[in-house]
Design a protein around this motif. Structure first.
Motif, PDB file in Angstrom:
ATOM      1  N   ALA A  51      -5.381  11.482  -8.272  1.00 30.24           N
ATOM      2  CA  ALA A  51      -5.451  12.170  -7.171  1.00 30.24           C
ATOM      3  C   ALA A  51      -4.518  11.492  -5.927  1.00 30.24           C
ATOM      4  N   LEU A  52      -4.372  10.194  -6.074  1.00 22.99           N
ATOM      5  CA  LEU A  52      -3.626   9.373  -4.960  1.00 22.99           C
ATOM      6  C   LEU A  52      -1.979   9.551  -5.093  1.00 22.99           C
ATOM      7  N   ASN A  53      -1.703   9.481  -6.496  1.00 25.92           N
ATOM      8  CA  ASN A  53      -0.425   9.836  -6.842  1.00 25.92           C
ATOM      9  C   ASN A  53       0.248  11.083  -6.659  1.00 25.92           C
ATOM     10  N   LYS A  54      -0.814  12.060  -6.791  1.00 24.12           N
ATOM     11  CA  LYS A  54      -0.286  13.740  -6.356  1.00 24.12           C
ATOM     12  C   LYS A  54      -0.041  13.686  -4.884  1.00 24.12           C
ATOM     13  N   TYR A  55      -1.078  13.207  -4.126  1.00 28.69           N
ATOM     14  CA  TYR A  55      -0.956  13.175  -2.592  1.00 28.69           C
ATOM     15  C   TYR A  55       0.301  12.439  -2.191  1.00 28.69           C
ATOM     16  N   LEU A  56       0.630  11.427  -2.768  1.00 29.44           N
ATOM     17  CA  LEU A  56       1.733  10.512  -2.120  1.00 29.44           C
ATOM     18  C   LEU A  56       3.228  11.143  -2.674  1.00 29.44           C
ATOM     19  N   ALA A  57       2.940  12.215  -3.420  1.00 30.43           N
ATOM     20  CA  ALA A  57       4.357  12.723  -3.789  1.00 30.43           C
ATOM     21  C   ALA A  57       4.845  13.420  -2.838  1.00 30.43           C
ATOM     22  N   SER A  58       4.141  13.824  -1.735  1.00 28.81           N
ATOM     23  CA  SER A  58       4.609  14.477  -0.705  1.00 28.81           C
ATOM     24  C   SER A  58       4.262  13.716   0.788  1.00 28.81           C
ATOM     25  N   HIS A  59       3.996  12.436   0.719  1.00 28.81           N
ATOM     26  CA  HIS A  59       3.578  11.854   1.861  1.00 28.81           C
ATOM     27  C   HIS A  59       3.965  10.036   1.688  1.00 28.81           C
ATOM     28  N   THR A  60       4.797   9.735   2.728  1.00 30.54           N
ATOM     29  CA  THR A  60       5.139   8.404   2.654  1.00 30.54           C
ATOM     30  C   THR A  60       4.067   7.535   2.878  1.00 30.54           C
ATOM     31  N   PHE A  61       3.007   7.897   4.133  1.00 32.42           N
ATOM     32  CA  PHE A  61       1.982   6.895   4.408  1.00 32.42           C
ATOM     33  C   PHE A  61       0.906   8.032   3.939  1.00 32.42           C
ATOM     34  N   LEU A  62      -0.401   7.265   4.216  1.00 34.47           N
ATOM     35  CA  LEU A  62      -1.718   8.231   4.026  1.00 34.47           C
ATOM     36  C   LEU A  62      -1.884   9.393   5.292  1.00 34.47           C
ATOM     37  N   VAL A  63      -1.626   8.766   6.221  1.00 33.63           N
ATOM     38  CA  VAL A  63      -1.821   9.673   7.545  1.00 33.63           C
ATOM     39  C   VAL A  63      -0.792   9.230   8.361  1.00 33.63           C
ATOM     40  N   GLY A  64      -0.053  10.569   8.719  1.00 28.49           N
ATOM     41  CA  GLY A  64       0.820  10.516   9.915  1.00 28.49           C
ATOM     42  C   GLY A  64       2.242   9.916   9.314  1.00 28.49           C
ATOM     43  N   ASP A  65       2.783   9.514  10.289  1.00 29.98           N
ATOM     44  CA  ASP A  65       4.266   9.143  10.170  1.00 29.98           C
ATOM     45  C   ASP A  65       4.484   7.690  10.036  1.00 29.98           C
ATOM     46  N   GLY A  66       3.512   6.795  10.083  1.00 35.50           N
ATOM     47  CA  GLY A  66       3.640   5.508  10.109  1.00 35.50           C
ATOM     48  C   GLY A  66       2.198   4.833   9.590  1.00 35.50           C
ATOM     49  N   VAL A  67       2.131   3.363   9.382  1.00 34.16           N
ATOM     50  CA  VAL A  67       1.217   2.550   9.020  1.00 34.16           C
ATOM     51  C   VAL A  67      -0.136   2.796   9.803  1.00 34.16           C
ATOM     52  N   THR A  68      -1.064   3.024   8.906  1.00 34.80           N
ATOM     53  CA  THR A  68      -2.316   2.996   9.551  1.00 34.80           C
ATOM     54  C   THR A  68      -3.343   2.034   8.835  1.00 34.80           C
ATOM     55  N   LEU A  69      -4.712   2.092   9.444  1.00 33.35           N
ATOM     56  CA  LEU A  69      -5.611   1.051   8.593  1.00 33.35           C
ATOM     57  C   LEU A  69      -5.798   1.699   7.499  1.00 33.35           C
ATOM     58  N   ALA A  70      -5.808   2.937   7.107  1.00 34.84           N
ATOM     59  CA  ALA A  70      -5.871   3.494   5.884  1.00 34.84           C
ATOM     60  C   ALA A  70      -5.062   3.124   4.879  1.00 34.84           C
ATOM     61  N   ASP A  71      -3.742   2.765   5.220  1.00 33.06           N
ATOM     62  CA  ASP A  71      -2.705   2.159   4.381  1.00 33.06           C
ATOM     63  C   ASP A  71      -2.958   0.761   4.165  1.00 33.06           C
ATOM     64  N   ILE A  72      -3.577   0.005   5.165  1.00 37.63           N
ATOM     65  CA  ILE A  72      -3.837  -1.571   5.114  1.00 37.63           C
ATOM     66  C   ILE A  72      -4.941  -1.919   4.207  1.00 37.63           C
ATOM     67  N   ILE A  73      -5.869  -1.014   4.331  1.00 33.78           N
ATOM     68  CA  ILE A  73      -7.088  -1.111   3.381  1.00 33.78           C
ATOM     69  C   ILE A  73      -6.661  -0.701   1.746  1.00 33.78           C
ATOM     70  N   THR A  74      -6.096   0.367   1.814  1.00 33.83           N
ATOM     71  CA  THR A  74      -5.788   0.799   0.430  1.00 33.83           C
ATOM     72  C   THR A  74      -4.751  -0.060  -0.397  1.00 33.83           C
ATOM     73  N   THR A  75      -3.909  -0.501   0.399  1.00 36.36           N
ATOM     74  CA  THR A  75      -2.774  -1.532  -0.218  1.00 36.36           C
ATOM     75  C   THR A  75      -3.464  -2.938  -0.676  1.00 36.36           C
ATOM     76  N   CYS A  76      -4.478  -3.257   0.121  1.00 40.48           N
ATOM     77  CA  CYS A  76      -5.193  -4.496  -0.017  1.00 40.48           C
ATOM     78  C   CYS A  76      -5.936  -4.516  -1.384  1.00 40.48           C
ATOM     79  N   ASN A  77      -6.665  -3.020  -1.689  1.00 38.77           N
ATOM     80  CA  ASN A  77      -7.312  -3.093  -2.568  1.00 38.77           C
ATOM     81  C   ASN A  77      -6.579  -2.764  -3.954  1.00 38.77           C
ATOM     82  N   LEU A  78      -5.171  -2.220  -3.947  1.00 42.58           N
ATOM     83  CA  LEU A  78      -4.172  -2.100  -4.911  1.00 42.58           C
ATOM     84  C   LEU A  78      -3.982  -3.363  -5.244  1.00 42.58           C
ATOM     85  N   VAL A  79      -3.810  -4.197  -4.525  1.00 40.18           N
ATOM     86  CA  VAL A  79      -3.217  -5.529  -4.890  1.00 40.18           C
ATOM     87  C   VAL A  79      -3.894  -6.320  -6.009  1.00 40.18           C
ATOM     88  N   MET A  80      -5.203  -6.224  -5.778  1.00 35.42           N
ATOM     89  CA  MET A  80      -6.007  -7.021  -7.110  1.00 35.42           C
ATOM     90  C   MET A  80      -5.590  -6.013  -8.548  1.00 35.42           C
TER      91      MET A  80
END
Length: 416
Positions: free
Chosen positions: A139-168
């Motif tokens: 689901a995330l891969n399909k969404y990111l096919a047309s988006h650089t960030f999760l919401v809007g045109d820059g980093v938001t808290l959604a990107d921070i929390i998602t990335t931290c979860n992906l690191v592990m």
């Protein structure tokens, strides 16, 4: 910096990093508590007043304590751009935070923790977690096919929390063989972790080469020394096959060669061209470009144009430049066999990313296509050397000609 806040935790981890990265973005000073000892500090009456369950992290603020990592990160980001600029953006940020928690983090922990010995390992339960993670990744891969960030045109808290979860996941569970099926997640993840505010907190992230082994599986190996005396009777015969097997497995390794090293010798010496390129400070056309074509061996090397497939996503200049920089870092495996120029084009978004690459051999090396996931994010076209217009385009890209194809250059990067 605004006010000082103390984060009670034994050190950095994905949950602590959420707040620390958010603090870097919004200019809030958050310090880790000194001399915190898990199992001691979180059992004190003072700590239990802040969180009766005794879990970490806990943020101590002038207004009172907060526990639960996502809540702490929200508090740090309060009234900042990290929570969006409209009601709908705020709702979408919350949506992706929940998605990341329930569709990614929960399954990562379900897969990882039993393997680390934090709970019983049950194979069907692990298979459930892997299936759930794949569903979330799809689901995330399909969404990111047309988006650089999760919401809007820059980093938001959604990107921070998602990335931290992906690191592990990237560090312990999902090697390249797993994540290559999700190229847009790979692009997103490496773009995020290479942002200055992320890397300052997280540091260098290295992807796992394989899934972390089950902790209990290591015990029989540790027990071998005590079991060996029982095999005294077979001592004369057993060691020989074991040693021989080791020699047979290890012997081929030094002999392994890159297929490009087996190609017929070329009159073009790549290091000579790289030196000429680096040392030419004036009369670039007359010296470097002419020298390139004098050296170029169309039998031993090939030239390729590349064009980023998702230029419409390139709406933030520094993110676009970091994206290209990350690509060049990951191309380091081909340094002995390649030279490249990458141009970021345009005065305003969306920025275009185009490149020129010189590779050893008549085609793009297979190991580069297999190992560097960025390759599939570009369209590749072999330069037609019989076309003078294409050769002139090669010249312009090598020398960073501006304007390039009628547009200004935002940046130009060289791989040599």
């Amino acid at each position: 910096m605004a006010w000082l806040q103390i984060l009670h935790a034994p050190g950095k981890n994905k949950n602590v990093n959420k707040a620390l990265i958010a603090a870097e973005y919004v200019g809030v000073e958050v310090k880790l508590a000194k001399n915190f000892q898990m199992g001691v500090s979180n059992k004190t009456p003072e700590f239990l007043k802040m969180n009766p369950i005794g879990k970490v992290p806990v943020l101590e603020t002038p207004e009172g304590p907060i526990f639960e990592s996502n809540a702490i990160a929200r508090y740090v980001a309060f009234k900042s751009f990290l929570l969006g600029s409209s009601k709908i953006e705020y709702g979408q940020i919350e949506q992706w935070i929940d998605f990341s928690s329930f569709e990614i983090d929960a399954h990562v922990r379900g897969w990882l923790y039993p393997r680390m010995g934090f709970g019983a390992y049950i194979k069907p339960a692990e298979e459930n977690s892997i299936a759930g993670l794949k569903r979330g990744f799809d689901a995330l891969n399909k969404y990111l096919a047309s988006h650089t960030f999760l919401v809007g045109d820059g980093v938001t808290l959604a990107d921070i929390i998602t990335t931290c979860n992906l690191v592990m996941s990237f560090q312990h569970l999902t090697p390249k063989s797993f994540t290559s099926e999700y190229p847009h997640i790979e692009r997103y993840f490496w773009t995020m972790v290479n942002q200055p505010n992320f890397s300052k907190v997280i540091g260098e992230v290295k992807q796992a080469e394989s899934v972390i082994p089950i902790a209990s599986a290591k015990k029989p190996e540790a027990a071998k020394p005590t079991a060996e005396p029982k095999k005294e009777v077979k001592k004369e015969e057993a060691p020989k096959p074991a040693v021989q097997a080791t020699e047979e497995e290890e012997a081929p390794k030094p002999k392994a060669k890159n297929p490009l090293d087996l190609l017929p010798p070329s009159k073009m010496v790549l290091d000579d061209w790289k030196r000429l390129y680096s040392n030419t400070k004036s009369n670039f056309r007359e010296v470097a470009i002419k020298g390139f074509w004098d050296m170029f061996d169309p039998e031993g090397y090939s030239l390729w144009f590349c064009n980023y497939k998702y230029n419409e996503e390139n709406n933030v200049s520094f993110v676009t430049m970091n994206k290209v920089g990350g690509f060049l870092q990951r191309m380091d495996l081909a340094r002995k066999y390649a030279f490249g120029k990458m141009l970021i084009i345009g005065n305003e978004p969306p920025y275009k990313v185009k490149g020129l690459w010189l590779f050893r051999g008549p085609e793009i090396p297979k190991f580069v296509m297999d190992e560097c996931y960025d390759m599939e994010l570009y369209e590749w076209t072999k330069v037609d050397l019989s076309d003078e217009a294409q050769k002139e385009r090669v010249n312009q890209m090598i020398e960073d000609q501006e304007p390039f194809e009628g547009e200004a250059l935002l940046d130009a990067k060289c791989f040599k």
